[in-house]
Design a protein around this motif. Structure first.
Motif, PDB file in Angstrom:
ATOM      1  N   LYS A 191      22.007 -14.924  -6.464  1.00 42.52           N
ATOM      2  CA  LYS A 191      21.430 -15.423  -5.198  1.00 42.52           C
ATOM      3  C   LYS A 191      20.139 -14.654  -4.888  1.00 42.52           C
ATOM      4  O   LYS A 191      19.142 -15.246  -4.461  1.00 42.52           O
ATOM      5  CB  LYS A 191      22.456 -15.256  -4.062  1.00 42.52           C
ATOM      6  CG  LYS A 191      21.935 -15.738  -2.734  1.00 42.52           C
ATOM      7  CD  LYS A 191      23.025 -15.771  -1.671  1.00 42.52           C
ATOM      8  CE  LYS A 191      22.420 -16.072  -0.306  1.00 42.52           C
ATOM      9  NZ  LYS A 191      23.406 -16.085   0.754  1.00 42.52           N
ATOM     10  N   ALA A 192      20.155 -13.350  -5.138  1.00 41.08           N
ATOM     11  CA  ALA A 192      18.930 -12.550  -4.911  1.00 41.08           C
ATOM     12  C   ALA A 192      17.789 -13.074  -5.780  1.00 41.08           C
ATOM     13  O   ALA A 192      16.642 -13.185  -5.321  1.00 41.08           O
ATOM     14  CB  ALA A 192      19.209 -11.077  -5.204  1.00 41.08           C
TER      15      ALA A 192
ATOM     16  N   ILE B 143      16.485 -16.173  -4.180  1.00 43.04           N
ATOM     17  CA  ILE B 143      15.681 -15.863  -2.981  1.00 43.04           C
ATOM     18  C   ILE B 143      14.290 -15.412  -3.427  1.00 43.04           C
ATOM     19  O   ILE B 143      13.271 -15.827  -2.873  1.00 43.04           O
ATOM     20  CB  ILE B 143      16.373 -14.769  -2.121  1.00 43.04           C
ATOM     21  CG1 ILE B 143      17.669 -15.322  -1.526  1.00 43.04           C
ATOM     22  CG2 ILE B 143      15.432 -14.276  -1.020  1.00 43.04           C
ATOM     23  CD1 ILE B 143      18.550 -14.271  -0.849  1.00 43.04           C
ATOM     24  N   LEU B 144      14.254 -14.566  -4.450  1.00 45.11           N
ATOM     25  CA  LEU B 144      12.945 -14.113  -4.954  1.00 45.11           C
ATOM     26  C   LEU B 144      12.113 -15.290  -5.460  1.00 45.11           C
ATOM     27  O   LEU B 144      10.908 -15.360  -5.218  1.00 45.11           O
ATOM     28  CB  LEU B 144      13.133 -13.096  -6.089  1.00 45.11           C
ATOM     29  CG  LEU B 144      13.542 -11.695  -5.651  1.00 45.11           C
ATOM     30  CD1 LEU B 144      13.919 -10.862  -6.852  1.00 45.11           C
ATOM     31  CD2 LEU B 144      12.422 -11.030  -4.869  1.00 45.11           C
ATOM     32  N   ARG B 145      12.759 -16.215  -6.153  1.00 45.24           N
ATOM     33  CA  ARG B 145      12.022 -17.405  -6.621  1.00 45.24           C
ATOM     34  C   ARG B 145      11.412 -18.142  -5.426  1.00 45.24           C
ATOM     35  O   ARG B 145      10.261 -18.566  -5.466  1.00 45.24           O
ATOM     36  CB  ARG B 145      12.952 -18.342  -7.405  1.00 45.24           C
ATOM     37  CG  ARG B 145      13.323 -17.828  -8.784  1.00 45.24           C
ATOM     38  CD  ARG B 145      14.218 -18.829  -9.504  1.00 45.24           C
ATOM     39  NE  ARG B 145      14.537 -18.400 -10.865  1.00 45.24           N
ATOM     40  CZ  ARG B 145      15.216 -19.122 -11.739  1.00 45.24           C
ATOM     41  NH1 ARG B 145      15.670 -20.317 -11.397  1.00 45.24           N
ATOM     42  NH2 ARG B 145      15.457 -18.670 -12.963  1.00 45.24           N
ATOM     43  N   ALA B 146      12.213 -18.273  -4.362  1.00 38.83           N
ATOM     44  CA  ALA B 146      11.724 -19.004  -3.180  1.00 38.83           C
ATOM     45  C   ALA B 146      10.564 -18.269  -2.512  1.00 38.83           C
ATOM     46  O   ALA B 146       9.750 -18.881  -1.827  1.00 38.83           O
ATOM     47  CB  ALA B 146      12.865 -19.195  -2.188  1.00 38.83           C
ATOM     48  N   ARG B 147      10.500 -16.959  -2.694  1.00 38.36           N
ATOM     49  CA  ARG B 147       9.469 -16.146  -2.039  1.00 38.36           C
ATOM     50  C   ARG B 147       8.160 -16.098  -2.821  1.00 38.36           C
ATOM     51  O   ARG B 147       7.170 -15.580  -2.342  1.00 38.36           O
ATOM     52  CB  ARG B 147       9.979 -14.705  -1.875  1.00 38.36           C
ATOM     53  CG  ARG B 147      11.114 -14.570  -0.904  1.00 38.36           C
ATOM     54  CD  ARG B 147      10.634 -14.554   0.522  1.00 38.36           C
ATOM     55  NE  ARG B 147       9.865 -13.364   0.825  1.00 38.36           N
ATOM     56  CZ  ARG B 147       8.976 -13.258   1.800  1.00 38.36           C
ATOM     57  NH1 ARG B 147       8.717 -14.289   2.557  1.00 38.36           N
ATOM     58  NH2 ARG B 147       8.337 -12.134   2.015  1.00 38.36           N
ATOM     59  N   HIS B 148       8.179 -16.571  -4.062  1.00 39.17           N
ATOM     60  CA  HIS B 148       6.976 -16.459  -4.906  1.00 39.17           C
ATOM     61  C   HIS B 148       6.288 -17.814  -5.087  1.00 39.17           C
ATOM     62  O   HIS B 148       6.941 -18.849  -5.154  1.00 39.17           O
ATOM     63  CB  HIS B 148       7.340 -15.877  -6.281  1.00 39.17           C
ATOM     64  CG  HIS B 148       7.619 -14.403  -6.238  1.00 39.17           C
ATOM     65  ND1 HIS B 148       8.785 -13.874  -5.773  1.00 39.17           N
ATOM     66  CD2 HIS B 148       6.833 -13.347  -6.580  1.00 39.17           C
ATOM     67  CE1 HIS B 148       8.734 -12.555  -5.835  1.00 39.17           C
ATOM     68  NE2 HIS B 148       7.554 -12.210  -6.318  1.00 39.17           N
ATOM     69  N   ASP B 149       4.981 -17.743  -5.223  1.00 38.62           N
ATOM     70  CA  ASP B 149       4.203 -18.964  -5.465  1.00 38.62           C
ATOM     71  C   ASP B 149       4.380 -19.434  -6.906  1.00 38.62           C
ATOM     72  O   ASP B 149       4.374 -20.647  -7.167  1.00 38.62           O
ATOM     73  CB  ASP B 149       2.702 -18.702  -5.241  1.00 38.62           C
ATOM     74  CG  ASP B 149       2.402 -18.319  -3.806  1.00 38.62           C
ATOM     75  OD1 ASP B 149       3.151 -18.758  -2.912  1.00 38.62           O
ATOM     76  OD2 ASP B 149       1.425 -17.571  -3.583  1.00 38.62           O
ATOM     77  N   THR B 150       4.467 -18.498  -7.832  1.00 37.41           N
ATOM     78  CA  THR B 150       4.531 -18.854  -9.260  1.00 37.41           C
ATOM     79  C   THR B 150       5.614 -18.018  -9.954  1.00 37.41           C
ATOM     80  O   THR B 150       5.934 -16.914  -9.508  1.00 37.41           O
ATOM     81  CB  THR B 150       3.164 -18.596  -9.953  1.00 37.41           C
ATOM     82  OG1 THR B 150       2.765 -17.252  -9.704  1.00 37.41           O
ATOM     83  CG2 THR B 150       2.075 -19.528  -9.447  1.00 37.41           C
ATOM     84  N   ILE B 151       6.154 -18.561 -11.054  1.00 34.08           N
ATOM     85  CA  ILE B 151       7.196 -17.850 -11.817  1.00 34.08           C
ATOM     86  C   ILE B 151       6.855 -17.954 -13.298  1.00 34.08           C
ATOM     87  O   ILE B 151       6.503 -19.034 -13.779  1.00 34.08           O
ATOM     88  CB  ILE B 151       8.593 -18.442 -11.504  1.00 34.08           C
ATOM     89  CG1 ILE B 151       9.685 -17.684 -12.255  1.00 34.08           C
ATOM     90  CG2 ILE B 151       8.685 -19.929 -11.830  1.00 34.08           C
ATOM     91  CD1 ILE B 151      11.095 -18.023 -11.774  1.00 34.08           C
TER      92      ILE B 151
ATOM     93  N   GLU C 244      19.630 -22.408   4.745  1.00 33.22           N
ATOM     94  CA  GLU C 244      20.654 -21.562   5.395  1.00 33.22           C
ATOM     95  C   GLU C 244      21.017 -20.355   4.532  1.00 33.22           C
ATOM     96  O   GLU C 244      21.453 -19.330   5.035  1.00 33.22           O
ATOM     97  CB  GLU C 244      21.948 -22.361   5.680  1.00 33.22           C
ATOM     98  CG  GLU C 244      21.832 -23.439   6.747  1.00 33.22           C
ATOM     99  CD  GLU C 244      21.011 -24.623   6.275  1.00 33.22           C
ATOM    100  OE1 GLU C 244      21.262 -25.130   5.167  1.00 33.22           O
ATOM    101  OE2 GLU C 244      20.092 -25.028   7.011  1.00 33.22           O
ATOM    102  N   ASP C 245      20.849 -20.485   3.214  1.00 32.60           N
ATOM    103  CA  ASP C 245      21.187 -19.365   2.316  1.00 32.60           C
ATOM    104  C   ASP C 245      20.124 -18.268   2.354  1.00 32.60           C
ATOM    105  O   ASP C 245      20.353 -17.153   1.897  1.00 32.60           O
ATOM    106  CB  ASP C 245      21.246 -19.838   0.850  1.00 32.60           C
ATOM    107  CG  ASP C 245      22.362 -20.829   0.602  1.00 32.60           C
ATOM    108  OD1 ASP C 245      23.433 -20.638   1.185  1.00 32.60           O
ATOM    109  OD2 ASP C 245      22.147 -21.766  -0.169  1.00 32.60           O
ATOM    110  N   LEU C 246      18.922 -18.617   2.826  1.00 29.65           N
ATOM    111  CA  LEU C 246      17.796 -17.678   2.716  1.00 29.65           C
ATOM    112  C   LEU C 246      17.777 -16.719   3.905  1.00 29.65           C
ATOM    113  O   LEU C 246      18.221 -17.074   5.000  1.00 29.65           O
ATOM    114  CB  LEU C 246      16.469 -18.448   2.658  1.00 29.65           C
ATOM    115  CG  LEU C 246      16.283 -19.358   1.438  1.00 29.65           C
ATOM    116  CD1 LEU C 246      14.993 -20.158   1.562  1.00 29.65           C
ATOM    117  CD2 LEU C 246      16.232 -18.540   0.158  1.00 29.65           C
ATOM    118  N   PRO C 247      17.232 -15.491   3.723  1.00 23.72           N
ATOM    119  CA  PRO C 247      17.106 -14.581   4.858  1.00 23.72           C
ATOM    120  C   PRO C 247      16.223 -15.202   5.941  1.00 23.72           C
ATOM    121  O   PRO C 247      15.399 -16.086   5.653  1.00 23.72           O
ATOM    122  CB  PRO C 247      16.434 -13.337   4.250  1.00 23.72           C
ATOM    123  CG  PRO C 247      16.631 -13.444   2.794  1.00 23.72           C
ATOM    124  CD  PRO C 247      16.736 -14.907   2.481  1.00 23.72           C
ATOM    125  N   SER C 248      16.360 -14.722   7.177  1.00 21.66           N
ATOM    126  CA  SER C 248      15.737 -15.407   8.318  1.00 21.66           C
ATOM    127  C   SER C 248      14.211 -15.486   8.245  1.00 21.66           C
ATOM    128  O   SER C 248      13.612 -16.376   8.843  1.00 21.66           O
ATOM    129  CB  SER C 248      16.167 -14.743   9.622  1.00 21.66           C
ATOM    130  OG  SER C 248      16.018 -13.363   9.497  1.00 21.66           O
TER     131      SER C 248
END
Ligand code: NAI
Ligand SMILES: Nc1nc(O)c(N)c(N[C@@H]2O[C@H](COP(=O)(O)O)[C@@H](O)[C@H]2O)n1
Length: 248
Positions: free
Chosen positions: A58-59, A62-70, A91-95
């Motif tokens: 899950k972490a 979350i990191l993927r969701a926080r980055h523009d590119t992977i 809902e799974d992501l930090p606030s």
């Protein structure tokens, strides 16, 4: 006595891993991968291993969701056929996260070995890959990949004839990417660590032992990695180490 499960607070991923400072002229680079207790990221002959448990996976998402590119190397595409998407809901992501957006997949591929039937090129893939290569690649293969939606960029070659990391980061900056998450594999991890261009380092350590048959995360034992600002986070059965590589 009843067992009480304490929910994991993933907010540390928002504080320490990203964009504490934005480097000039290039995206913030986060290097992150999962390894076994003995430093292996894959099994025999590169066999893909699920090392992360559900909480540390899950972490990663979350990191993927926080980055523009992977970014992954072509070795990982050929071996794992990854999707590189975010499989979480808002809902799974930090606030601090306001939307679930998939990062743009970026592949380093010196000779355009990228398979035309890769999952990243399926119509269902939300963002078609950006493939970074060097001159001298097969133009017919290039046209085939472009017809399937891939975007091909030609970079300067490094001393080994592979796409230059410095040039890559400058092109990503031109494309307005503020952050890059580097997932691997082994060749890519070594290149980025040697480049001195990693801003944040997050490694999941899973309580499993793979043995000598496995693929080591870091292949260049000559250059020692020193870390600062280290924190340790318990994610279910795994531990995530978050740090910054020391610049000397
Ligand atoms: N446990 C984890 O978190 C992860 C594990 N993996 C594992 O890693 C393995 C794949 O690792 P590798 O075979 O080393 O493949 P890799 O994904 O590191 O790609 C290496 C390939 O990329 C090419 N390349 C192009 N430009 C490059 C550059 N500037 N620097 C380095 N290489 C460049 C190399 O020529 C080489 O063919 C797979 O077994 C996969 O399962 C991959 C990602 C994450
Ligand atoms: N965080 C993490 N833990 C593991 O145990 C892993 N094996 C990986 N592998 C990386 O994830 C890619 C697969 O991504 P998709 O699930 O297909 O989106 C794989 O190619 C590695 O980059 N990561």
């Amino acid at each position: 006595m009843t067992n009480v499960t304490i929910p994991i607070d993933y907010n540390f991923l928002l504080d320490s891993s990203l964009a504490l400072y934005k480097p000039k002229g290039r995206p913030h680079v986060t290097l992150t991968f999962a390894q076994s207790l003995d430093g292996k990221i894959a099994g025999k002959q590169g066999k893909q291993l699920t090392l992360s448990g559900s909480d540390s996976m899950k972490a990663t998402h979350i990191l993927r969701a926080r980055h523009d590119t992977i970014l992954v190397g072509i070795g990982t595409v050929l071996n794992d056929d990854p999707r590189l998407t975010v499989r979480l809901t808002l809902e799974d992501l930090p606030s601090g996260c306001r939307s679930v957006e998939h990062p743009q997949p970026v592949i380093l591929d010196s000779t355009l070995r990228f398979p035309s039937n890769a999952k990243l090129l399926l119509p269902s893939s939300p963002k078609k890959p950006w493939i970074f290569t060097v001159s001298g690649h097969d133009h017919q293969k290039r046209a085939e990949l472009e017809a399937l939606g891939a975007k091909i960029f030609v970079l300067d070659a490094d001393a080994q004839g592979r796409p230059s990391i410095t040039h890559l980061l400058s092109v990503l900056h031109q494309q307005s990417a503020g952050s890059l998450m580097v997932e691997g594999g082994a060749g890519i991890i070594s290149t980025f660590l040697k480049s001195g261009l990693v801003d944040s380092f997050l490694v999941t350590i899973a309580p499993v032992y793979v043995g000598d048959i496995g693929v080591s995360a870091m292949q260049d034992t000559e250059s020692a990695l020193k870390l600062d600002d280290i924190s340790y986070h318990s994610l279910g059965r795994d531990v995530m180490i978050v740090a910054k590589p020391r610049r000397e």
